[in-house]
Write an enzyme that holds these catalytic residues in place. Structure first.
Site, PDB file in Angstrom:
ATOM      1  N   TYR A   1      59.620  53.058  46.409  1.00  8.53           N
ATOM      2  CA  TYR A   1      58.969  51.477  45.846  1.00  8.53           C
ATOM      3  C   TYR A   1      59.866  50.436  46.497  1.00  8.53           C
ATOM      4  O   TYR A   1      59.485  49.291  46.867  1.00  8.53           O
ATOM      5  CB  TYR A   1      58.981  51.508  44.328  1.00  8.53           C
ATOM      6  CG  TYR A   1      58.055  52.486  43.714  1.00  8.53           C
ATOM      7  CD1 TYR A   1      57.413  52.141  42.490  1.00  8.53           C
ATOM      8  CD2 TYR A   1      57.747  53.669  44.379  1.00  8.53           C
ATOM      9  CE1 TYR A   1      56.489  52.901  41.831  1.00  8.53           C
ATOM     10  CE2 TYR A   1      56.738  54.581  43.633  1.00  8.53           C
ATOM     11  CZ  TYR A   1      56.188  54.203  42.535  1.00  8.53           C
ATOM     12  OH  TYR A   1      55.122  55.048  41.682  1.00  8.53           O
TER      13      TYR A   1
ATOM     14  N   HIS B   1      48.713  51.736  46.177  1.00  7.68           N
ATOM     15  CA  HIS B   1      48.195  50.894  45.168  1.00  7.68           C
ATOM     16  C   HIS B   1      48.257  49.500  45.753  1.00  7.68           C
ATOM     17  O   HIS B   1      48.684  48.628  45.006  1.00  7.68           O
ATOM     18  CB  HIS B   1      48.970  50.880  43.957  1.00  7.68           C
ATOM     19  CG  HIS B   1      48.982  52.261  43.314  1.00  7.68           C
ATOM     20  ND1 HIS B   1      48.113  52.568  42.268  1.00  7.68           N
ATOM     21  CD2 HIS B   1      49.259  53.349  43.522  1.00  7.68           C
ATOM     22  CE1 HIS B   1      48.103  53.767  41.834  1.00  7.68           C
ATOM     23  NE2 HIS B   1      48.897  54.359  42.760  1.00  7.68           N
TER      24      HIS B   1
HETATM   25  C1  HEM Z   1      56.420  61.267  45.085  1.00  9.97           C
HETATM   26  C2  HEM Z   1      55.941  60.724  44.370  1.00  9.97           C
HETATM   27  C3  HEM Z   1      55.358  59.235  44.444  1.00  9.97           C
HETATM   28  C4  HEM Z   1      55.798  58.455  45.639  1.00  9.97           C
HETATM   29  C5  HEM Z   1      56.534  58.622  46.899  1.00  9.97           C
HETATM   30  C6  HEM Z   1      55.016  56.963  45.500  1.00  9.97           C
HETATM   31  C7  HEM Z   1      55.327  56.009  46.250  1.00  9.97           C
HETATM   32  C8  HEM Z   1      54.746  54.615  45.844  1.00  9.97           C
HETATM   33  C9  HEM Z   1      54.887  53.525  46.640  1.00  9.97           C
HETATM   34  C10 HEM Z   1      55.672  53.324  47.972  1.00  9.97           C
HETATM   35  C11 HEM Z   1      54.428  52.302  45.931  1.00  9.97           C
HETATM   36  C12 HEM Z   1      54.433  50.943  46.311  1.00  9.97           C
HETATM   37  C13 HEM Z   1      55.384  50.143  45.494  1.00  9.97           C
HETATM   38  C14 HEM Z   1      55.851  48.827  45.916  1.00  9.97           C
HETATM   39  O1  HEM Z   1      55.407  48.178  47.191  1.00  9.97           O
HETATM   40  O2  HEM Z   1      56.108  47.833  44.833  1.00  9.97           O
HETATM   41  C15 HEM Z   1      53.780  52.887  44.735  1.00  9.97           C
HETATM   42  C16 HEM Z   1      53.134  52.233  43.915  1.00  9.97           C
HETATM   43  C17 HEM Z   1      52.648  52.613  42.584  1.00  9.97           C
HETATM   44  N1  HEM Z   1      52.599  53.988  42.307  1.00  9.97           N
HETATM   45 FE1  HEM Z   1      53.528  55.634  43.126  1.00  9.97          FE
HETATM   46  N2  HEM Z   1      54.676  57.134  44.112  1.00  9.97           N
HETATM   47  C18 HEM Z   1      54.642  58.274  43.580  1.00  9.97           C
HETATM   48  C19 HEM Z   1      54.250  58.867  42.595  1.00  9.97           C
HETATM   49  C20 HEM Z   1      53.588  58.017  41.673  1.00  9.97           C
HETATM   50  C21 HEM Z   1      53.221  58.666  40.194  1.00  9.97           C
HETATM   51  C22 HEM Z   1      53.499  60.114  39.519  1.00  9.97           C
HETATM   52  C23 HEM Z   1      52.682  57.424  39.536  1.00  9.97           C
HETATM   53  C24 HEM Z   1      52.032  57.417  38.342  1.00  9.97           C
HETATM   54  C25 HEM Z   1      52.283  58.305  37.203  1.00  9.97           C
HETATM   55  C26 HEM Z   1      52.507  56.517  40.575  1.00  9.97           C
HETATM   56  C27 HEM Z   1      51.944  55.083  40.429  1.00  9.97           C
HETATM   57  C28 HEM Z   1      52.201  53.920  41.021  1.00  9.97           C
HETATM   58  C29 HEM Z   1      51.336  52.954  40.747  1.00  9.97           C
HETATM   59  C30 HEM Z   1      50.776  52.507  39.716  1.00  9.97           C
HETATM   60  C31 HEM Z   1      51.763  51.863  41.782  1.00  9.97           C
HETATM   61  C32 HEM Z   1      51.409  50.430  41.899  1.00  9.97           C
HETATM   62  C33 HEM Z   1      52.726  49.592  41.164  1.00  9.97           C
HETATM   63  C34 HEM Z   1      52.378  48.201  41.156  1.00  9.97           C
HETATM   64  O3  HEM Z   1      51.520  47.952  40.879  1.00  9.97           O
HETATM   65  O4  HEM Z   1      53.225  47.421  41.557  1.00  9.97           O
HETATM   66  N3  HEM Z   1      53.124  56.890  41.496  1.00  9.97           N
HETATM   67  N4  HEM Z   1      53.979  54.295  44.766  1.00  9.97           N
END
Ligand code: HEM
Length: 338
Positions: free
Chosen positions: A327, A61
């Site tokens: 995250y 993202h």
């Molecule tokens: C094993 C499952 C998951 C992993 C390892 C993962 C990992 C990540 C990582 C590393 C980031 C970047 C975070 C940052 O730098 O602040 C991220 C962002 C994000 N993830 Fe996930 N994620 C997973 C599942 C999900 C799920 C299930 C959803 C939604 C239902 C989701 C929605 C998002 C969103 C919306 C962002 C952006 C957040 C922002 O705008 O700062 N992710 N994810």
């Protein structure tokens, strides 16, 4: 196509208090993933392998925009949970819309799914709580280990590999994964997309009643475009569209929850509950403007799925804690790059 499919506070900065709270949450997430402490870092390393390293940007993202608005709960919400979020008073929010992969310049109409919206509710008294959702109706996998293995399969898939190649083998042995991918569409606007919490949480009301729920953020209408139409869009059409819309009027969503029925499992986010389960409208989320310094604001923002207020608790779904830990790793790296 498949290669890119997966895949802290703004103007209301609160400084030390928020970072101390995030730190304790990250510690709690690390504790929750103690049985496999290396997993969050392995996943972020694989995300960087799949989408490249982009200093200062999120591992997933990466392309996003920070907005502000309000949330006002419905009367039904307080019957389900005692959380201050559902008091009925108008709660200011900071949110971030985003494309899904780790490429900060990804064209919106390309392999940029799932879309996401992450929301930070600023509660009376100074605390905040987060909701991090995306456009998957359910997740391709139910454990962090399977997510790591999916990213590994993507990173090891090459065009010259004989079929079934690595990713096809993974999809073959994880039948929910292709089904989950099938739930994704290309929206004409961030405002016309539906977002899901995917993971189950537990609502606790004033009488101590507990109810398993999954979030649904519903727009006034869902509009998806065809792949051909998407290919004709300008690279930043979702972001351009959003600022045009917000210049005219707020973008409105309804925050809802699907309620688990007795016996419905909560552990596995890749297994959706039947569509006939009751859905309750928790209130109105109104997005009013894009913050003036969005690129700066998004660098400081960290949304954690485990940042929960009293009245909302983790279920036995392992992903929220694993996610918060990952995250935290991504946040740590992008903060260092600044
Ligand atoms: C094993 C499952 C998951 C992993 C390892 C993962 C990992 C990540 C990582 C590393 C980031 C970047 C975070 C940052 O730098 O602040 C991220 C962002 C994000 N993830 Fe996930 N994620 C997973 C599942 C999900 C799920 C299930 C959803 C939604 C239902 C989701 C929605 C998002 C969103 C919306 C962002 C952006 C957040 C922002 O705008 O700062 N992710 N994810």
């Amino acid at each position: 196509m498949i290669k890119h499919l997966l895949f802290a506070p703004g103007p209301r900065t609160k400084g030390l208090a928020t970072s101390l709270m995030s730190a304790s949450l990250l510690l709690a997430s690390a504790a929750a993933t103690a049985d496999n402490p290396a997993l969050p870092t392995q996943i972020v390393d694989l995300a960087n392998k799949v989408d490249g390293v982009h200093p200062g940007y999120r591992a997933f993202h990466a392309k996003g925009v920070v907005v502000e608005g309000t949330f006002k709960a419905s009367a039904e919400a307080a019957q389900l949970s005692s959380a201050a979020l559902f008091s009925g008073s108008t709660i200011p929010v900071t949110a971030r819309f985003s494309d899904g992969n780790g490429v900060p310049t990804t064209p919106d109409g390309g392999a940029a799914m799932p879309r996401g919206i992450a929301i930070k509710y600023h509660l009376p008294g100074g605390a905040d709580t987060d909701m991090v959702t995306n456009s998957f109706k359910f997740f391709p996998v139910g454990t962090g280990e399977d997510f790591r293995d999916l990213l590994t399969a993507i990173s090891e898939t090459t065009p010259d590999q004989p079929h079934p190649n690595k990713i096809e083998q993974f999809m073959g042995s994880h039948p929910q994964a292709p089904k989950a991918l099938g739930t994704l569409g290309v929206p004409d606007s961030f405002a016309d997309e539906e977002y899901h919490g995917v993971d189950a949480f537990i609502f606790v009301n004033k009488s101590g009643q507990r109810q398993a729920v999954r979030y649904l953020i519903e727009p006034e209408k869902v509009v998806h475009i065809t792949a051909d139409e998407a290919a004709k869009q300008t690279p930043n059409y979702l972001f351009d569209d959003l600022s045009k819309r917000l210049a005219k009027k707020p973008v409105v969503f309804h925050l809802k929850v699907q309620l688990a029925a007795p016996g419905d499992q909560t552990k596995d986010a890749s297994l959706p509950w039947p569509d006939d389960r009751k859905v309750v409208d928790l209130g109105v989320l109104k997005i009013t403007r894009i913050v003036p310094n969005s690129p700066e604001a998004e660098k400081k923002l960290l949304f954690l799925p485990t940042n929960l207020p009293a009245g909302i608790e983790l279920s036995d779904d392992p992903l929220p804690s694993l996610r918060s830990a990952a995250y935290g790793v991504s946040y740590g790296r992008r903060s260092q790059a600044q």
